[in-house]
Design a protein around this motif. Structure first.
Motif, PDB file in Angstrom:
ATOM      1  N   GLU A  73     -73.318 -59.573 -37.414  1.00  0.00           N
ATOM      2  CA  GLU A  73     -73.065 -60.598 -38.160  1.00  0.00           C
ATOM      3  C   GLU A  73     -73.049 -61.901 -37.286  1.00  0.00           C
ATOM      4  O   GLU A  73     -73.247 -62.096 -36.175  1.00  0.00           O
ATOM      5  CB  GLU A  73     -71.427 -60.775 -38.634  1.00  0.00           C
ATOM      6  N   THR A 125     -60.120 -47.072 -41.890  1.00  0.00           N
ATOM      7  CA  THR A 125     -59.451 -48.308 -41.521  1.00  0.00           C
ATOM      8  C   THR A 125     -57.958 -47.885 -41.230  1.00  0.00           C
ATOM      9  O   THR A 125     -57.523 -48.504 -40.263  1.00  0.00           O
ATOM     10  CB  THR A 125     -59.624 -49.463 -42.450  1.00  0.00           C
ATOM     11  N   SER A 148     -64.930 -55.041 -41.801  1.00  0.00           N
ATOM     12  CA  SER A 148     -65.565 -55.105 -40.694  1.00  0.00           C
ATOM     13  C   SER A 148     -64.240 -54.935 -39.449  1.00  0.00           C
ATOM     14  O   SER A 148     -63.289 -55.314 -39.760  1.00  0.00           O
ATOM     15  CB  SER A 148     -66.358 -56.645 -40.336  1.00  0.00           C
ATOM     16  N   SER A 149     -65.044 -54.888 -38.265  1.00  0.00           N
ATOM     17  CA  SER A 149     -64.176 -54.434 -37.187  1.00  0.00           C
ATOM     18  C   SER A 149     -63.468 -55.806 -36.868  1.00  0.00           C
ATOM     19  O   SER A 149     -62.202 -55.980 -36.341  1.00  0.00           O
ATOM     20  CB  SER A 149     -64.895 -53.879 -35.904  1.00  0.00           C
ATOM     21  N   SER A 179     -73.206 -53.161 -37.304  1.00  0.00           N
ATOM     22  CA  SER A 179     -73.876 -54.233 -38.125  1.00  0.00           C
ATOM     23  C   SER A 179     -73.846 -55.472 -37.336  1.00  0.00           C
ATOM     24  O   SER A 179     -73.259 -55.514 -36.130  1.00  0.00           O
ATOM     25  CB  SER A 179     -72.945 -54.273 -39.321  1.00  0.00           C
ATOM     26  N   GLN A 235     -67.275 -49.600 -50.340  1.00  0.00           N
ATOM     27  CA  GLN A 235     -66.660 -50.666 -49.637  1.00  0.00           C
ATOM     28  C   GLN A 235     -66.287 -50.588 -48.358  1.00  0.00           C
ATOM     29  O   GLN A 235     -65.786 -49.405 -48.056  1.00  0.00           O
ATOM     30  CB  GLN A 235     -65.571 -51.242 -50.309  1.00  0.00           C
ATOM     31  N   THR A 236     -66.548 -51.393 -47.411  1.00  0.00           N
ATOM     32  CA  THR A 236     -66.220 -51.324 -45.956  1.00  0.00           C
ATOM     33  C   THR A 236     -65.502 -52.717 -45.619  1.00  0.00           C
ATOM     34  O   THR A 236     -65.447 -53.751 -46.170  1.00  0.00           O
ATOM     35  CB  THR A 236     -67.303 -51.011 -45.200  1.00  0.00           C
ATOM     36  N   PHE A 284     -68.251 -45.083 -38.272  1.00  0.00           N
ATOM     37  CA  PHE A 284     -68.574 -46.224 -38.577  1.00  0.00           C
ATOM     38  C   PHE A 284     -69.941 -46.528 -38.578  1.00  0.00           C
ATOM     39  O   PHE A 284     -70.818 -45.832 -38.200  1.00  0.00           O
ATOM     40  CB  PHE A 284     -67.795 -47.340 -37.391  1.00  0.00           C
ATOM     41  N   THR A 285     -70.243 -47.618 -39.212  1.00  0.00           N
ATOM     42  CA  THR A 285     -71.835 -48.041 -39.283  1.00  0.00           C
ATOM     43  C   THR A 285     -72.026 -49.491 -38.525  1.00  0.00           C
ATOM     44  O   THR A 285     -71.266 -50.551 -38.824  1.00  0.00           O
ATOM     45  CB  THR A 285     -71.969 -48.498 -40.765  1.00  0.00           C
ATOM     46  N   TYR A 297     -68.527 -53.372 -36.467  1.00  0.00           N
ATOM     47  CA  TYR A 297     -68.534 -52.230 -36.924  1.00  0.00           C
ATOM     48  C   TYR A 297     -68.060 -52.121 -38.529  1.00  0.00           C
ATOM     49  O   TYR A 297     -66.971 -52.920 -38.699  1.00  0.00           O
ATOM     50  CB  TYR A 297     -67.586 -50.958 -36.382  1.00  0.00           C
ATOM     51  N   ARG A 298     -68.748 -51.657 -39.323  1.00  0.00           N
ATOM     52  CA  ARG A 298     -68.185 -51.533 -40.633  1.00  0.00           C
ATOM     53  C   ARG A 298     -67.736 -50.187 -40.919  1.00  0.00           C
ATOM     54  O   ARG A 298     -68.326 -49.148 -40.611  1.00  0.00           O
ATOM     55  CB  ARG A 298     -69.469 -51.616 -41.874  1.00  0.00           C
TER      56      ARG A 298
END
Length: 115
Positions: A44, A65, A9-10, A42, A6-7, A39-40, A58-59
């Motif tokens: 959206e 977090t 988002s920024s 992404s 689970q992540t 982070f990964t 960023y995920r």
């Protein structure tokens, strides 16, 4: 089909700590440069008020977090804890709707007592 970790988002982090999304992303990048978080990237779709184009987010994983929020706004750490509890509860509900996951959860929590 396996699910990844689970992540958050920024953008979610920005909303939780009431900071601008670009400031949150800069903080994440700075902490990543120091080797403290990862982070990964992404993409959206944009939401109300941010224009019509896609937005890079960023995920970020759970542990990271906490580090990001501590850097940005220590007084909002409680909100972050609450949000993770919501996300984790949602995962538990999803498991209850998946027979295979429900079976595995039950088997993990059953004690077999010899007769």
């Amino acid at each position: 089909m396996g699910e990844g970790p689970q992540t958050m988002s920024s953008r979610e982090i920005a909303e939780l700590v009431e900071k601008r999304h670009d400031n949150v992303k800069r903080t994440i990048e700075s902490l990543t440069d120091k080797g403290l978080v990862s982070f990964t990237p992404s993409v959206e779709t944009s939401h109300e008020g941010s224009g019509s184009g896609p937005v890079e987010v960023y995920r970020v994983g759970k542990r990271d977090t906490y580090v990001v929020v501590a850097q940005l706004s220590p007084e909002f750490t409680g909100r972050l804890v609450d949000r993770w509890q919501q996300l984790e509860a949602g995962g538990a509900v999803a498991a209850l709707n998946d027979p295979a996951k429900l079976r595995n959860l039950l088997l993990e929590n059953v004690s077999i007592v010899p007769v």
